[in-house]
Design a protein around this motif. Structure first.
Motif, PDB file in Angstrom:
ATOM      1  N   ARG A  38     -33.007  34.720  22.464  1.00 57.01           N
ATOM      2  CA  ARG A  38     -33.234  33.512  23.469  1.00 57.01           C
ATOM      3  C   ARG A  38     -33.875  32.424  22.836  1.00 57.01           C
ATOM      4  O   ARG A  38     -33.605  31.159  23.085  1.00 57.01           O
ATOM      5  N   ALA A  39     -35.179  32.989  21.927  1.00 60.66           N
ATOM      6  CA  ALA A  39     -35.988  31.798  21.483  1.00 60.66           C
ATOM      7  C   ALA A  39     -35.009  31.095  20.394  1.00 60.66           C
ATOM      8  O   ALA A  39     -35.256  29.907  20.451  1.00 60.66           O
ATOM      9  N   PRO A  73     -35.540  38.761  23.589  1.00 59.59           N
ATOM     10  CA  PRO A  73     -36.398  37.349  23.552  1.00 59.59           C
ATOM     11  C   PRO A  73     -36.201  36.581  22.102  1.00 59.59           C
ATOM     12  O   PRO A  73     -36.169  35.273  22.326  1.00 59.59           O
TER      13      PRO A  73
END
Lengths: 162, 172
Positions: free
Chosen positions: A138-139, A135
């Motif tokens: 991806r962030a 995550p």
């Protein structure tokens, strides 16, 4: 804006006046757009890989290492050509809200890149060849896309306010 | 023929609408232009980087045939966005563009760039690995990539110079 005398001094430099009154302004501006194409085009490929939506056949570290130097190289060209244009009307640009917004977004985009490089990217070995990065990566990719699109918009808007 | 079209467009309701929208929707010109620039970035990230890869200058670990299949759709979709975002400005001032020599230069560079991009994509789709089968094809692809690269860079530079054509064609 602080240092008004400084911006007036910049604007009165012979170089600033030369750029402003000759074909140098459009020359710098056209190279600026080309450089933006390379900055955003290269970082777009990196960000989409970090999001796990494109080029998943290649290791994220490989994609990043092969493309980020292009981003920085083009960014340097954009800064040099942008500074040349800025000098011609420095006092107006520093007061221009779109230009101020552009600088803020640029700083945030660089901070995002630094955070990714020095935090998330350090354990890249753990997720390098997996299809979808963690995550945090991806962030970083999503935030980067939004910020660079914002930089382009604020940059283009700058020219409409001057 | 194009001239007749430009004059017809200048008299049309479409022109009135484009002029109205650009003048009355807050931020429409810079927002539309930003999408145009983002489209340029997508073409750079797809076609220009593909050409650089073919020439051995960028992304050495990526496979050329795989890149063609993965990246060329980005070029086509981005060019569609650029055609749409560019059109509103042309519709609003058709004669200004028709009589602008830099606009003509931009399109004289764009058309061969599109043809070469289509040739690369089409042949690779028809026959996977088409460009890497023989030395002759590799050389042909290298030549196409070099020409395309110059054309795309020219399109971007000429695009920005449309607004400054008087610097080039009307020296004081």
């Amino acid at each position: 804006m602080p240092f008004p005398e400084f911006w007036e001094w910049v604007q009165a430099l012979p170089l600033s006046e030369y750029i402003g009154f000759t074909y140098w302004f459009p020359l710098l501006e056209s190279i600026h757009v080309l450089a933006i194409g390379f900055v955003v085009g290269s970082i777009l490929m990196v960000d989409l890989r970090l999001l796990g939506v494109a080029a998943v056949a290649y290791a994220a570290s490989r994609v990043t290492r092969e493309l980020v130097p292009w981003t920085w190289g083009a960014f340097v060209v954009a800064v040099i050509t942008g500074t040349g244009m800025f000098m011609t009307r420095a006092t107006a640009y520093v007061e221009n809200p779109a230009f101020q917004m552009k600088l803020i977004l640029l700083i945030l985009a660089c901070a995002n890149m630094a955070l990714f490089q020095f935090r998330t990217f350090r354990d890249v070995a753990l997720w390098d060849v997996g299809t979808v990065p963690p995550p945090a990566a991806r962030a970083a990719g999503a935030v980067s896309l939004a910020l660079w699109a914002g930089v382009v918009l604020a940059g283009r808007w700058t020219g409409h306010i001057i | 023929m194009i001239e007749d079209f430009a004059y017809a467009l200048a008299e049309s309701r479409a022109r009135e609408l484009a002029v109205y929208l650009l003048g009355n929707v807050p931020g429409l010109p810079p927002i539309t232009q930003s999408f145009h620039i983002l489209g340029i970035a997508c073409v750079t990230g797809s076609s220009i980087f593909l050409n650089l890869r073919i020439l051995g200058i960028a992304v050495p670990s990526q496979n050329v045939s795989e890149m063609i299949g993965r990246l060329m759709p980005w070029t086509w979709w981005a060019l569609l966005v650029n055609a749409l975002t560019g059109s509103i400005f042309v519709i609003a001032r058709p004669l200004r563009y028709y009589f602008n020599p830099v606009f003509a230069i931009k399109f004289s560079l764009l058309v061969p760039a599109l043809v070469l991009a289509f040739v690369i994509h089409y042949l690779s789709r028809r026959e996977p690995g088409y460009w890497e089968i023989s030395q002759g094809r590799r050389l042909a692809l290298g030549a196409i990539a070099l020409v395309s690269l110059v054309l795309w860079v020219g399109v971007v530079l000429a695009g920005r110079w449309i607004a400054y054509s008087e610097y080039l064609f009307f020296p004081e």
